[in-house]
Each structure stands twice: as structure tokens, then as C-alpha cells.
Write a protein that holds these residues in place. Structure first.
Motif, mmCIF file in Angstrom:
data_model
loop_
_atom_site.group_PDB
_atom_site.id
_atom_site.type_symbol
_atom_site.label_atom_id
_atom_site.label_comp_id
_atom_site.label_asym_id
_atom_site.label_seq_id
_atom_site.Cartn_x
_atom_site.Cartn_y
_atom_site.Cartn_z
ATOM 1 N N GLN A 282 -44.998 25.661 -4.959
ATOM 2 C CA GLN A 282 -45.873 26.478 -4.111
ATOM 3 C C GLN A 282 -46.981 25.620 -3.495
ATOM 4 O OE1 GLN A 282 -44.806 29.344 -3.426
ATOM 5 N NE2 GLN A 282 -43.282 29.427 -5.078
ATOM 6 N N PRO A 283 -47.304 25.869 -2.220
ATOM 7 C CA PRO A 283 -48.259 25.008 -1.509
ATOM 8 C C PRO A 283 -49.724 25.276 -1.839
ATOM 9 C CG PRO A 283 -47.456 26.742 -0.054
ATOM 10 C CD PRO A 283 -46.696 26.887 -1.332
ATOM 11 N N THR A 284 -50.060 26.451 -2.363
ATOM 12 C CA THR A 284 -51.449 26.792 -2.655
ATOM 13 C C THR A 284 -51.561 27.349 -4.067
ATOM 14 O OG1 THR A 284 -51.231 29.068 -1.826
ATOM 15 C CG2 THR A 284 -51.862 27.367 -0.226
ATOM 16 N N ARG A 285 -52.790 27.349 -4.573
ATOM 17 C CA ARG A 285 -53.025 27.889 -5.918
ATOM 18 C C ARG A 285 -52.747 29.384 -5.970
ATOM 19 N NH1 ARG A 285 -58.142 25.738 -8.711
ATOM 20 N NH2 ARG A 285 -56.611 24.083 -9.086
ATOM 21 N N ARG A 286 -53.094 30.104 -4.919
ATOM 22 C CA ARG A 286 -52.831 31.537 -4.883
ATOM 23 C C ARG A 286 -51.330 31.805 -4.987
ATOM 24 N NH1 ARG A 286 -54.691 36.485 -3.097
ATOM 25 N NH2 ARG A 286 -53.152 37.782 -2.011
ATOM 26 N N ALA A 287 -50.544 31.078 -4.197
ATOM 27 C CA ALA A 287 -49.096 31.256 -4.227
ATOM 28 C C ALA A 287 -48.531 30.871 -5.587
ATOM 29 C CB ALA A 287 -48.439 30.422 -3.126
ATOM 30 N N ALA A 288 -49.080 29.827 -6.194
ATOM 31 C CA ALA A 288 -48.619 29.395 -7.515
ATOM 32 C C ALA A 288 -48.890 30.469 -8.565
ATOM 33 C CB ALA A 288 -49.295 28.091 -7.904
ATOM 34 N N ARG A 289 -50.064 31.073 -8.496
ATOM 35 C CA ARG A 289 -50.396 32.125 -9.465
ATOM 36 C C ARG A 289 -49.496 33.347 -9.286
ATOM 37 N NH1 ARG A 289 -57.077 32.200 -9.542
ATOM 38 N NH2 ARG A 289 -57.342 30.356 -10.893
ATOM 39 N N ILE A 290 -49.242 33.711 -8.036
ATOM 40 C CA ILE A 290 -48.369 34.863 -7.785
ATOM 41 C C ILE A 290 -46.957 34.567 -8.283
ATOM 42 C CG2 ILE A 290 -47.284 36.257 -5.980
ATOM 43 C CD1 ILE A 290 -49.855 35.954 -4.346
ATOM 44 N N GLY A 291 -46.441 33.394 -7.944
ATOM 45 C CA GLY A 291 -45.103 33.027 -8.371
ATOM 46 C C GLY A 291 -44.965 32.996 -9.883
ATOM 47 N N PHE A 292 -45.967 32.444 -10.552
ATOM 48 C CA PHE A 292 -45.929 32.373 -12.017
ATOM 49 C C PHE A 292 -45.973 33.765 -12.631
ATOM 50 C CE2 PHE A 292 -48.110 32.213 -16.116
ATOM 51 C CZ PHE A 292 -47.350 31.271 -16.795
ATOM 52 N N ALA A 293 -46.886 34.600 -12.156
ATOM 53 C CA ALA A 293 -47.064 35.930 -12.744
ATOM 54 C C ALA A 293 -45.849 36.819 -12.513
ATOM 55 C CB ALA A 293 -48.321 36.582 -12.169
#
Length: 286
Positions: free
Chosen positions: A153-164
Motif C-alpha cells: 500500500q502506498p500510504t499509511r491510511r491505505a495500509a491500515r485499511i488493508g490490514f484491518a
């Protein structure tokens, strides 16, 4: 955290005022709107995470059937999925028990196989930067699949959404299908004949294959597979997988030596060319 935008020197406009492009329109760049360049839409992240979570979560049925076939009770099978929640370790444990192995040896093999999640956690903790109170709960979801979705994921927001989304979807479905698999094991008869224990490795390979884009990555994966296959008959379950990690430093070392030799050859050729040029210059002066 909102990104700060610095106005060009000499411009006295307020930070809240819209930035204008060359045509004079008041359109703002992504950074000002709060969406950094290269950001991925939330819907796309959720779609990818759901795809992985649902596909892998359904393979919990295979674990439920395999676990029940190895002699574990319904309660023990469900407890493994709830508490351990790492498919490869769970399959290794029930596989060793089904083969007549010592329970302590089987548990040790499953433990060492699950150690890889600790290394995932080191990387994800920096990428996600979750509040301290949430980290113990998030640690339960640090597995192969959540890592595979989160890291690109390119951003922290996207990473958090993907992980959750991946973690929640997979945890719910994995435990639900584990229960259904354990309940339906008797209807399937001989579970060994179905080969369901191969479901989890097959899913992991399907996730890994698209990530092997360079020659170095493919060579590393191939060597790791050879190490696992070669060591599997002589070492306890889980240990060959850990030792396969040695493929990465080996390939990097050999690659570095190859580049170093290439640079040395280039330097030698350059030195020889320089000497030839110097000789030609001297002959012309004469």
C-alpha cells in the motif's frame, strides 16, 4: 496527521486559500486536499483486502476437516483457530499429531514455524504506527495474508485499511469454516484421501507468486523451495521453513560478488583504454 503545504516564496496568500493552476482555476493539488500523490482509493483497498480474506478464510474448512481427522476434538480444533490463527502452524501441528508424533515435538515445530510472524510484526509496526493500546490486538492478525496486503500500500491510511479489513475478514471466516469443517469431517470419511492439508500452502503460493517480479526474487524463492524439500525428511516440522530464509542472504551475497567482479572488469578495461590513449598521445607528440 494532515500534511503541511508551504507556499512559494513571495506569495502572501493564506494557507487556507485555494492554490490556482496555470489557467487560473482554483483547483487544489492532492497534497492540499489531504490525498497525497499516488494514493489508492479506499474502495480499491477494501476490495483487494476482502478478496484475500474471503479466499483464504474459506480454506479454514480444510483445517477443520484435517484437524478432526487427526484425532483432535471439536473444542481443541476451534481453540487452535481462535488462539493460534496462523494456518501453516496449525496444519503442521495437526499433521505431526496425525503421523503419531509426540505432542510436545509437534507443538515445538508449529511454534518455530510461527516465528516468522514476529519478523512481519517488526515491519508492520513501523508501517502502521498503531496506538499502543491497539498493538496487542493487532498482533493476533499479523500473518502471511495481512502482511501481503499491507506492505504494497502506498500510504499509511491505505495500509491500515488493508490490514484491518484483511485481518477481520480472515479471522471471522477462518474460525467459522474451521467449525464447519470439524463438524463435517465425519461426512467426508477418510480425510487423507482428499489432500486438504495442501490447501493452506497452495493459497500462500498463490499470494506470493505475483510478488516475484525480478530475477533475484525468483532465484531466491527457487533456492528456498529446494532447501525446504531437501531438509524436510531429516528435520522436525517447521525447521526447514525457517532455514529456507538463508536463501535470501546467499543470493544477495553472490549477487554482490558478481557486481563487484563486473565493476572490477570495467575498471580494468577503463585503465587499459586510458593507457592506450596515453601511448597514442605520446607517439603523436614525437
Amino acid at each position: 496527521m494532515a500534511e503541511q503545504t508551504t507556499l512559494p516564496e513571495g506569495v502572501g496568500a493564506s494557507a487556507d486559500a485555494p492554490h490556482r493552476d496555470a489557467t487560473g482555476r482554483g483547483e487544489q493539488p492532492d497534497a492540499v486536499r489531504g490525498k497525497p500523490d499516488g494514493a489508492k482509493p479506499d474502495a480499491a483497498v477494501v476490495r483487494d483486502a476482502l478478496g484475500v480474506g474471503i479466499a483464504v478464510g474459506l480454506s479454514g474448512f480444510a483445517f477443520g476437516v484435517t484437524s478432526a481427522g487427526s484425532g483432535l476434538s471439536l473444542l481443541q480444533t476451534c481453540a487452535l483457530s481462535l488462539a493460534v490463527f496462523t494456518g501453516a502452524s496449525q496444519f503442521a501441528l495437526v499433521g505431526a499429531l496425525a503421523a503419531g508424533g509426540n505432542p510436545y515435538t509437534a507443538a515445538a515445530g508449529a511454534f518455530f514455524l510461527g516465528v516468522r510472524n514476529s519478523f512481519y510484526g517488526l515491519r508492520l509496526s513501523q508501517l502502521l504506527a498503531l496506538p499502543r493500546a491497539l498493538r496487542p490486538f493487532a498482533a493476533q492478525w499479523v500473518i502471511d495474508e495481512t502482511t501481503a496486503v499491507t506492505l504494497p500500500q502506498p500510504t499509511r491510511r491505505a495500509a491500515r485499511i488493508g490490514f484491518a479489513v484483511t485481518g477481520l475478514t480472515l479471522y471471522v471466516l477462518w474460525n467459522l469454516t474451521t467449525l464447519l469443517g470439524a463438524l463435517g469431517a465425519e461426512a467426508l470419511g477418510d480425510t487423507d484421501a482428499w489432500g486438504l492439508d495442501a490447501a493452506s500452502p497452495a493459497v500462500f503460493l498463490a499470494l506470493l507468486a505475483p510478488m516475484l517480479k525480478s530475477t533475484t526474487e525468483r532465484v531466491t524463492a527457487a533456492i528456498a523451495v529446494l532447501l525446504v524439500l531437501g531438509l524436510l525428511p531429516v528435520l522436525p516440522a517447521g525447521v526447514p521453513v525457517l532455514l529456507s530464509a538463508l536463501a535470501a542472504p546467499a543470493v544477495l551475497f553472490l549477487g554482490g560478488r558478481g557486481k563487484g567482479a563486473g565493476r572490477g572488469t570495467a575498471t580494468t578495461k577503463g585503465s587499459t583504454k586510458s593507457t592506450e590513449n596515453s601511448t597514442e598521445s605520446t607517439e603523436k607528440d614525437r
